[in-house]
Design an enzyme around this catalytic site. Structure first.
Site, PDB file in Angstrom:
ATOM      1  N   GLY A   1       0.529   3.927  -1.548  1.00 31.80           N
ATOM      2  CA  GLY A   1      -0.260   5.152  -1.502  1.00 31.80           C
ATOM      3  C   GLY A   1      -0.505   5.637  -0.090  1.00 31.80           C
ATOM      4  N   ASP A   2      -0.363   4.750   0.888  1.00 34.52           N
ATOM      5  CA  ASP A   2      -0.412   5.106   2.304  1.00 34.52           C
ATOM      6  C   ASP A   2       0.989   5.199   2.909  1.00 34.52           C
ATOM      7  OD1 ASP A   2      -3.220   5.272   2.960  1.00 34.52           O
ATOM      8  OD2 ASP A   2      -3.343   3.111   2.688  1.00 34.52           O
ATOM      9  N   ILE A   3       1.807   4.215   2.629  1.00 30.92           N
ATOM     10  CA  ILE A   3       3.095   4.089   3.315  1.00 30.92           C
ATOM     11  C   ILE A   3       4.070   5.188   2.918  1.00 30.92           C
ATOM     12  CG2 ILE A   3       5.151   2.621   3.450  1.00 30.92           C
ATOM     13  CD1 ILE A   3       3.248   0.214   3.492  1.00 30.92           C
TER      14      ILE A   3
ATOM     15  N   ALA B   1       0.832  -1.202   0.000  1.00 27.25           N
ATOM     16  CA  ALA B   1       0.000   0.000   0.000  1.00 27.25           C
ATOM     17  C   ALA B   1       0.868   1.254   0.000  1.00 27.25           C
ATOM     18  CB  ALA B   1      -0.933  -0.013   1.205  1.00 27.25           C
TER      19      ALA B   1
END
Length: 399
Positions: free
Chosen positions: A178-180, A176
């Site tokens: 896009g979050d990390i 992920a």
């Protein structure tokens, strides 16, 4: 590890985040020694309900998702919609260097814990926000009110459009990112802003938009379009500027081989028994190999498919950049992650065995980072943290 020994051991962070992007940011700060106090609503962080779950669910109120990105933190339950709990939070702010949250734009303002309110309480406070499309304080976005998840950030930031098989419509990355990645950048921003606050006495607001972070991660698509008008598309497992620089199939899996330089190319040609390719007009330098990439990949694929991954790594490992395509099982069997403390057994509450978590990749010799405590049960440290701040439970109930 049994104690906070990292370089941020003199830093306190109040963590209002949930899910992944925000908790990953504060996890990094905690791994580096910061005292991260996770302020949770009575229902807890939404990710407590995500698996995989331990056998003793009564003894442990969270699964692997929460355990991974909330280690090294203390949990305090406060309902910020209640005046009394909000006042308690304000008192904790006086003891903190930073507050981190990842709600949608305006949510914290409406709750009464905006940056402007907290700055009145402590002018040196650093306030960090991670949002899908940023905060109006740092720049207006037409999408400011839109919710966002990892897959949305990967798509809008340009990553999906250049990932996947050639000719395809794009793939999201497995992890992920896009979050990390936004969470990682926010951690850097927090440390930088605390450094400035300690020098000047003035805190500040900072934010990282998930869209912005993925666009920065995909920086090549920006300059290639600006400089050459080229819209990058999925390139499979290779790259359009280097060759060989690919994932190749083996008899039992796959392997990465990168030999764009002339010395590595010569060694590789020798290993596969094709030394004539060193001087062949189609492959004599990296530009010619890029122009004839299908030819190069075809030759190397013939060789790799005839051997096991282990045979290939044994043949050219240490001579040419090479590495197996590892599954999680392979990583657990590889000596590197264990010796580098990247697979760490962490105790879990209740009658549960330890859980292995990915360790902190930032290694320091003088002030070691790492995992020293499991993730907290919901509200596990409420009394302890309030006592540290001089707030008794009785005072909290009366306030």
């Amino acid at each position: 590890m049994t104690a906070r020994t990292g370089p941020l051991s003199d830093v306190r962070v109040l963590d209002l985040t949930q899910a992944l992007a925000g908790p990953y940011c504060t996890m990094l700060l905690a791994d580096l020694g910061a005292d991260v106090i996770k302020i949770e609503p009575p229902a807890g962080d939404m990710s407590r309900g995500l698996g995989p779950f331990p056998a003793d669910r009564k003894g442990c109120d969270y699964g692997g998702y929460f355990a991974s990105v909330n280690r090294n933190k203390r949990s305090v339950v406060l309902d910020l919609k209640r005046d009394a709990d909000r006042e308690t939070f304000f008192r904790l702010v006086q003891t903190a260097d930073a507050v981190v949250e990842n709600a949608k734009s305006g949510v914290m303002d409406r709750t009464g814990v905006s940056y402007e309110r907290l700055r009145e309480i402590k002018p040196a406070l650093v306030y960090a926000a991670i949002r899908g499309f940023g905060d109006p304080r740092t720049g207006a976005s037409p999408y400011a009110d839109w919710p966002a998840f990892d897959i949305v950030a990967q798509s809008m930031g340009g990553l999906v459009a250049v990932t996947g098989p050639q000719g395809g419509g794009g793939y999201k990355a497995g992890p992920a990112v896009g979050d990390i990645y936004p969470g990682t950048l926010a951690a850097l921003g927090v440390v930088s802003a605390i450094h400035a606050a300690r020098r000047t006495g003035q805190g500040q607001f900072l934010d990282v938009a998930m869209y912005d972070a993925i666009l920065a991660l995909s920086e090549m698509i920006v300059y290639t379009y600006s400089g050459a008008g080229v819209i990058r598309e999925p390139g499979g497992n290779g790259t359009p500027v280097l060759c060989p620089f690919d994932i190749f199939p083996t008899r039992d899996g796959a392997v990465a081989i990168a030999a764009p330089g002339e010395n590595h190319w010569k060694i590789l040609c020798d290993a596969i028994g094709r030394l004539e390719l060193v001087t062949d007009d189609r492959t004599c330098n990296v530009n010619r190999r890029v122009a004839n990439a299908d030819f190069v990949r075809g030759i190397l694929s013939e060789w790799t498919k005839a051997h096991t991954t282990r045979e290939i790594v044994d043949a050219i490992g240490g001579k040419v950049p090479v590495g197996p395509v590892n599954t999680a099982k392979d990583i657990f069997e590889d000596p590197h992650p264990r010796t580098r403390a990247m697979l760490v057994e962490v105790e879990q509450p209740g009658d549960n065995p330890p859980l292995v978590l990915a360790g902190c990749p930032i290694k320091l010799t003088g002030t070691p980072s790492g995992i020293y405590a499991r993730a907290p049960r919901l509200g596990e440290h409420t009394e302890q943290v309030l006592a540290d701040a001089g707030i008794s439970i009785a005072h909290k109930e009366q306030s």
